[in-house]
Structure formats: structure tokens, C-alpha cells
Design a protein around this motif. Sequence first.
Motif, PDB file in Angstrom:
ATOM      1  N   UNK A 396       4.000  -1.548  -2.934  1.00  0.00           N
ATOM      2  CA  UNK A 396       3.279  -2.554  -3.721  1.00  0.00           C
ATOM      3  C   UNK A 396       3.372  -3.923  -3.060  1.00  0.00           C
ATOM      4  N   UNK A 397       4.590  -4.361  -2.749  1.00  0.00           N
ATOM      5  CA  UNK A 397       4.753  -5.719  -2.238  1.00  0.00           C
ATOM      6  C   UNK A 397       4.217  -5.883  -0.816  1.00  0.00           C
ATOM      7  N   UNK A 398       4.323  -4.844  -0.005  1.00  0.00           N
ATOM      8  CA  UNK A 398       3.752  -4.950   1.341  1.00  0.00           C
ATOM      9  C   UNK A 398       2.230  -5.005   1.266  1.00  0.00           C
ATOM     10  N   UNK A 399       1.645  -4.251   0.343  1.00  0.00           N
ATOM     11  CA  UNK A 399       0.198  -4.299   0.147  1.00  0.00           C
ATOM     12  C   UNK A 399      -0.238  -5.674  -0.334  1.00  0.00           C
ATOM     13  N   UNK A 400       0.499  -6.211  -1.289  1.00  0.00           N
ATOM     14  CA  UNK A 400       0.168  -7.538  -1.818  1.00  0.00           C
ATOM     15  C   UNK A 400       0.313  -8.612  -0.732  1.00  0.00           C
ATOM     16  N   UNK A 401       1.402  -8.524   0.036  1.00  0.00           N
ATOM     17  CA  UNK A 401       1.637  -9.538   1.073  1.00  0.00           C
ATOM     18  C   UNK A 401       0.529  -9.494   2.133  1.00  0.00           C
ATOM     19  N   UNK A 403      -2.460  -8.754   1.776  1.00  0.00           N
ATOM     20  CA  UNK A 403      -3.764  -9.149   1.245  1.00  0.00           C
ATOM     21  C   UNK A 403      -3.706 -10.428   0.408  1.00  0.00           C
ATOM     22  N   UNK A 404      -2.595 -11.186   0.594  1.00  0.00           N
ATOM     23  CA  UNK A 404      -2.435 -12.489  -0.067  1.00  0.00           C
ATOM     24  C   UNK A 404      -2.604 -12.415  -1.582  1.00  0.00           C
ATOM     25  N   UNK A 405      -2.044 -11.355  -2.175  1.00  0.00           N
ATOM     26  CA  UNK A 405      -2.062 -11.203  -3.632  1.00  0.00           C
ATOM     27  C   UNK A 405      -0.731 -11.704  -4.178  1.00  0.00           C
ATOM     28  N   UNK A 406      -0.796 -12.626  -5.117  1.00  0.00           N
ATOM     29  CA  UNK A 406       0.400 -13.296  -5.629  1.00  0.00           C
ATOM     30  C   UNK A 406       0.916 -12.579  -6.874  1.00  0.00           C
ATOM     31  N   UNK A 407       2.189 -12.198  -6.855  1.00  0.00           N
ATOM     32  CA  UNK A 407       2.818 -11.593  -8.034  1.00  0.00           C
ATOM     33  C   UNK A 407       3.435 -12.694  -8.889  1.00  0.00           C
ATOM     34  N   UNK A 408       2.980 -12.808 -10.128  1.00  0.00           N
ATOM     35  CA  UNK A 408       3.466 -13.853 -11.020  1.00  0.00           C
ATOM     36  C   UNK A 408       4.568 -13.356 -11.957  1.00  0.00           C
ATOM     37  N   UNK A 434      -6.702  -1.159  -3.580  1.00  0.00           N
ATOM     38  CA  UNK A 434      -5.679  -0.974  -2.554  1.00  0.00           C
ATOM     39  C   UNK A 434      -4.543  -0.075  -3.034  1.00  0.00           C
ATOM     40  N   UNK A 435      -4.048  -0.325  -4.245  1.00  0.00           N
ATOM     41  CA  UNK A 435      -2.914   0.456  -4.747  1.00  0.00           C
ATOM     42  C   UNK A 435      -3.315   1.895  -5.048  1.00  0.00           C
ATOM     43  N   UNK A 441      -4.137   8.215  -3.870  1.00  0.00           N
ATOM     44  CA  UNK A 441      -4.881   9.005  -2.872  1.00  0.00           C
ATOM     45  C   UNK A 441      -4.182   9.046  -1.524  1.00  0.00           C
ATOM     46  N   UNK A 442      -3.204   8.150  -1.353  1.00  0.00           N
ATOM     47  CA  UNK A 442      -2.332   8.136  -0.152  1.00  0.00           C
ATOM     48  C   UNK A 442      -3.141   8.148   1.134  1.00  0.00           C
ATOM     49  N   UNK A 443      -4.107   7.209   1.168  1.00  0.00           N
ATOM     50  CA  UNK A 443      -4.923   7.080   2.378  1.00  0.00           C
ATOM     51  C   UNK A 443      -4.346   6.098   3.377  1.00  0.00           C
ATOM     52  N   UNK A 444      -3.279   5.411   2.932  1.00  0.00           N
ATOM     53  CA  UNK A 444      -2.645   4.463   3.849  1.00  0.00           C
ATOM     54  C   UNK A 444      -3.444   3.192   4.014  1.00  0.00           C
ATOM     55  N   UNK A 445      -4.282   2.846   3.036  1.00  0.00           N
ATOM     56  CA  UNK A 445      -5.061   1.605   3.138  1.00  0.00           C
ATOM     57  C   UNK A 445      -4.143   0.403   3.205  1.00  0.00           C
ATOM     58  N   UNK A 446      -4.544  -0.598   3.974  1.00  0.00           N
ATOM     59  CA  UNK A 446      -3.736  -1.807   4.117  1.00  0.00           C
ATOM     60  C   UNK A 446      -4.184  -2.880   3.144  1.00  0.00           C
TER      61      UNK A 446
END
Length: 446
Positions: A396-401, A403-408, A434-435, A441-446
Motif C-alpha cells: 500500500x505505502x510503496x504504491x502510494x509513495x 504515485x504521490x498519494x497522501x495518507x491522512x 492501483x491497489x 489481481x496481482x498484476x504488479x502495477x506501479x
Amino acid sequence: MIILKFGGTSVSTHERLETICTIVQEEKERQPVVVVSAIRGVTDLLLSLPSASVNERKSIFVQIRGLHGKLLDQYDSSLQDQVLPFLEQCEQEIQKILASKKKNSELSDAIVSYGEIMSSYLIATVMDHFGISAKAIKATELIVTDNEFGSAEFLPKETTAKTKAILDPLLKEGIVPVITGFIGSTSNGKVTTLGRGGSDYSAAIIGYALSAEEIQIWTDVDGIYSADPRFIKDAKLLPQVSYREAAELAAFGAKVLHPRTIRPAMQKNIPVRVCNTLNPTNEGTIITKDIAVEKRIAAIATKKHITLVTIYSTEMLFKKGFLAEVFALFTKHHISVDLVSVSEVSVSISLENDEHLSAAMADLKAIGTVTRSESCGMIALIGEGVGSVGHIMHTVFSTFESNNIVTQMISQSTANINISLVIPSEQIDTAVVLLHARLINQKGAK
């Protein structure tokens, strides 16, 4: 014994009425009990009546008759000869209610109940036409509720006694009860409703009272998906989910089930199956107590418009009962809380409905520094044992980082069924895509 609930889309055309008859006929050996919603569009028309002028009311009644009549225009006139006089009788009864001195909430419940009353009569009449012995039953004769008009709760003991007394003899005679969803009545006979979408709940209540072997919810989708299939095109149909997973998905706004549907089924351990009237041969999704998978991410659900409130106070370090004081204020102002996250000196709370928040702000500011953010959304990762799924938070956090998604805010259920994250509302769609790709689906999307 099996409960078959058909929603508004399932009773919207004469073709679908015939599908209902086919389904009931195929289940005849299992003693089917049918629960129906109002015909699509009728509930909103009924709700508009109290504020309408005399001429507007005439137009509304014409529209209501038209919606019902359209379903019968493919059949011979004998069906219309049976149904139309009943609709006229209902119209007269509604006019009397409109002229009464009922309070607003009582008035609304009494009027809107006629949507299901009319549809149940029509559907029972069509079943008779197709050779199925059926009888329309008002749920006001079966389901006993408290006095919370608009969102009533059923009383188990009283409801069970009345339901069995009325339905058991019919079932023994081979008659299919066609019951009004959505409504019940208080112990002194006042009509109540179970909340919008409450026909699912009605089916579960009737299933509870009769200790049914299965409750089937017939709708316009194949079952429960791993994400909203209208948005995630490769969302997976879930053949089986647990009661807890289904309850979480319903609480997060999944449209397939009414949020309260699961509880009565859980109490009697009755399987709930979600089926598609447009695709009746599909097995759908079965909801049960236990599932074969010990830990998984079953689905991703979202809420796009929530408010995040944070109360900061150094007094939290030393003051006993601080959190109790905070939640007492939310209770005082009739505010329902979604998620909670607590640190040493602050508490963050998410709210889906901030209608009463402005009135509460002054009280909250008296106990600490308060910030309020209204441009938030929530993503929930739902599944049995979800917190034990390997590397989930790293993903989750690597995907967010990336793609510049901020966890509040982040909140994990101690029941290990839900991990929820609050992020900016405008980033919800990107995050879900992304998630879903990486976690389900475990496609490994970044």
C-alpha cells in the motif's frame, strides 16, 4: 423453506415478472416465500405526495397507475381488471392518509408503504396467471417494530410469533406468500419503514422468523465483486464471502445489500445468496459464516466524501475520560463516527455525514484545538484475516509513495477484517485502480 427477495429492477418489466415466476416455479419444492420491493420509480412518486398541490397529486397518481399498468399490457384484460380496481382502492386510502393529522414521519411511512402493497398484489396476481398459487401479504401483519419511523428495528420475539402464525398454514397448503418488503408496524398498529433499501432487511427478518434454509437476494448484478465493476472493469466476482466481509462491504456503501441484512441471517446461521434476475442461471455469491480462505483481501470499498476532524490537546496525557468527553459531544449533536485514530495528544475522527458538525465545533474547541478537512475520501481493504496478509502495508505505502498519494489517517480493525485509509478525495479513483491491480489481481502495477 427459502426466501426469495426481488428488488425494484427485478419487477420493472413484464419480462422480468415472468422470470420471477420461472424462478419461483423452479424453487416450488423448497417452499418459497417471496418478498418484493415497490416497482421502480413508485417510491419517489409517493414521497412527493405530501408537498404536492391538488393538481400535482392527480398527476402523480396517474403516473403511479401507469407504471403498474405498463407491466400488464402484454397480458389479457382479465389481469388489468383485477389489478386496476386495487390500485384505485389504494389511491383512496392514500388520500385519506394525506388528509389525516399524522406527524410528518408517521405520514411519510404510511404513504410510502403503498409502493410495496401495490407491487405485491400485482406480482401475486401475475403468479396466479402463470399457474402459481400465490397470496399477497402485508408485512405490517408480520413484522413488529419499534417506533423509529423511517428506520425502524424489528422485535424478534413478536415478529417470529406473528410470522409463523400467518405463513406456516399458507406454506402447508402450497401457497406462495408474496410479502411487502420495506415495511412493518408497531405493536399498536402504526405503519413503519425499515429504511431506504429495507426490502433486503425484510427478507432477512422473514428468514430469521421462519428459520429458512437460505435467503436469496435477487438484483441486477451477478453478485458481490472485489470492487465496483462499473469502475474497475476487471473486478472479480466473489463466489463466496463471509458474513463479516459482507457486513463491512454493506457498511461501506456497497449497493448490493442493505447494511442491516446480514445480522438476522448471522443470528440463525442462514446462508444469503446474491443472484441476478437478468442472469438467473449464474450461481451468484453465497454469504456464510465460514469460508475456505483463512486470510485474504476480498474486496476494496470506498467512500468519496468524508470529513476528517482532529482534536489536539496536551490534556490527553494526564486527563482521565478525555475520549469519553469527546464522544459524548458527538452523541449530543447526533453525529455518527466512522473511523478513530488516537495518539498521545490527539484524536482523529472521520465522519461520512457532517450535517451537524458545525453546531458541535464550539463544544469541541472548548476541549482542544480542532482542525476540519472536508476534501477527504476513504479506502477500505476488506477480507477475513486481512491484517495477516503478507506485505500488505508495504504494498500500500510503496504504491502510494510512487504515485504521490497522501495518507491522512489509517485505521485497522482489531477483528482483522478491515484496514481503512483516509486520503484526499480526488485521489480515490487512482488509488483504487492501483491497489486492486496490485493486491487483488496481482498484476504488479506501479
